[in-house]
Design an enzyme around this catalytic site. Structure first.
Site, mmCIF file in Angstrom:
data_model
loop_
_atom_site.group_PDB
_atom_site.id
_atom_site.type_symbol
_atom_site.label_atom_id
_atom_site.label_comp_id
_atom_site.label_asym_id
_atom_site.label_seq_id
_atom_site.Cartn_x
_atom_site.Cartn_y
_atom_site.Cartn_z
ATOM 1 N N CYS A 1 -7.548 -25.400 11.145
ATOM 2 C CA CYS A 1 -8.906 -25.428 10.646
ATOM 3 C C CYS A 1 -9.982 -25.440 11.746
ATOM 4 O O CYS A 1 -10.257 -24.421 12.349
ATOM 5 C CB CYS A 1 -9.055 -26.628 9.726
ATOM 6 S SG CYS A 1 -10.347 -26.409 8.500
ATOM 7 N N ARG B 1 -17.899 -25.998 -0.183
ATOM 8 C CA ARG B 1 -16.649 -26.335 0.509
ATOM 9 C C ARG B 1 -15.464 -25.797 -0.306
ATOM 10 O O ARG B 1 -15.469 -25.832 -1.542
ATOM 11 C CB ARG B 1 -16.474 -27.838 0.697
ATOM 12 C CG ARG B 1 -17.376 -28.456 1.735
ATOM 13 C CD ARG B 1 -16.857 -29.800 2.212
ATOM 14 N NE ARG B 1 -15.747 -29.686 3.136
ATOM 15 C CZ ARG B 1 -15.880 -29.360 4.438
ATOM 16 N NH1 ARG B 1 -17.076 -29.107 4.915
ATOM 17 N NH2 ARG B 1 -14.834 -29.283 5.232
ATOM 18 N N HIS C 1 -3.844 -27.766 6.099
ATOM 19 C CA HIS C 1 -3.661 -29.179 6.464
ATOM 20 C C HIS C 1 -2.462 -29.707 5.682
ATOM 21 O O HIS C 1 -1.815 -29.004 4.936
ATOM 22 C CB HIS C 1 -4.889 -29.987 6.053
ATOM 23 C CG HIS C 1 -6.128 -29.680 6.804
ATOM 24 N ND1 HIS C 1 -6.339 -30.096 8.092
ATOM 25 C CD2 HIS C 1 -7.272 -29.024 6.431
ATOM 26 C CE1 HIS C 1 -7.547 -29.696 8.482
ATOM 27 N NE2 HIS C 1 -8.130 -29.054 7.492
HETATM 28 N N1 GLN Z 1 -15.844 -28.336 10.032
HETATM 29 C C1 GLN Z 1 -15.140 -27.144 9.706
HETATM 30 C C2 GLN Z 1 -15.485 -26.612 8.307
HETATM 31 O O1 GLN Z 1 -16.007 -27.274 7.568
HETATM 32 C C3 GLN Z 1 -13.634 -27.409 9.796
HETATM 33 C C4 GLN Z 1 -13.168 -28.377 8.751
HETATM 34 C C5 GLN Z 1 -11.747 -28.889 9.006
HETATM 35 O O2 GLN Z 1 -11.212 -28.836 10.130
HETATM 36 N N2 GLN Z 1 -11.098 -29.409 7.977
HETATM 37 O O3 GLN Z 1 -15.134 -25.536 7.986
#
Ligand code: GLN
Length: 239
Positions: A94, A128, A191
């Site tokens: 990520c 998101r 993840h």
């Molecule tokens: N901050 C980055 C985003 O929001 C990566 C998020 C993460 O590593 N889970 O895309």
């Protein structure tokens, strides 16, 4: 020392969310169960990067933490580029995946420069992208994981994805691709940690490290029935 494997973990404080640190534990255990000794090199902001590792790991993180490490990452980028292009097995999750590209533009418009090792870029979307994911990968078969990101990532023309997204958003919720596979580097939004439910990827990284060290790559088969069971269970969960 033939049986000593060095694992470099980048920014364990800032880049470690949604179980990413578990990837290190999985690799460590799968190496130790096969008689290898493991040396973990934790790279923090300001540290000198001297030892060439056998495997590189780097997790995800909030925009604010990506901002905290960005200058240090650019400072060590030339070494990382040399190692990645020499085939050092590397797993980027990520936020790290994003910062090995050209740049990551955050939701508030801030452009965080990336290492440029990978020809890809990321721009945060309005919403998101959160939930359980399933990826179909030619190389690794079915990959079961979890994603949580605002970034939308676009691969350059020559880059190959890790796989097709079957359940979830993947790179950008549009082109159906997930992650990137470049030399022995895997970048992904997965993840979980990804390696716990998908040990075939851990063994790929281990075999690549042994090959680079000109060591035998035949690995003792481990009892992975728990990982397989967890993967099956997780794959049946709703998004
Ligand atoms: N901050 C980055 C985003 O929001 C990566 C998020 C993460 O590593 N889970 O895309």
């Amino acid at each position: 020392m033939a049986n000593l494997i060095k694992i470099l973990q980048l920014y364990p404080q800032e880049l470690n969310v949604y179980g990413d640190n578990g990837n290190l534990l999985v690799l460590q255990k799968r190496l130790q169960w096969r008689g290898f000794r493991v040396k973990i090199i934790k790279h923090e902001v300001g540290d000198k990067l001297t030892t060439k590792p056998d495997i590189i790991l780097s997790g995800g993180g909030q925009d604010s933490n990506q901002d905290k490490i960005k200058a240090d990452l650019l400072a060590i980028a030339p070494k990382l580029k040399e190692w990645v292009n020499a085939g050092t097995p590397t797993l980027l999750i990520c936020g790290s995946y994003q910062l090995f590209g050209q740049y990551y533009q955050t939701g508030d418009g801030q452009k965080i420069a990336g290492t440029g090792i990978l020809d890809l870029y990321t721009i945060a979307g309005k919403k998101r992208l959160i939930g359980n994911t399933i990826i179909d990968s030619k190389k690794f078969g079915q990959i079961v994981a979890y994603e949580n990101h605002s970034g939308l990532t676009y691969l350059g023309p020559k880059l190959k994805p890790l796989g097709q997204i079957i359940k979830g958003a993947g790179n950008n919720n549009r082109d159906g691709l997930e992650g990137v596979f470049y030399k022995n580097l895997i970048g992904t939004y997965a993840h979980g940690p990804i390696l716990a439910k998908n040990p075939q990827i851990a063994d790929f990284l281990i075999k690549a490290a042994l090959k680079n060290r000109k060591l035998p790559t035949k690995l003792t088969k481990l009892d992975d029935h728990l990982a397989t069971e967890a993967s099956v269970q997780a794959s049946q969960r709703p998004r």
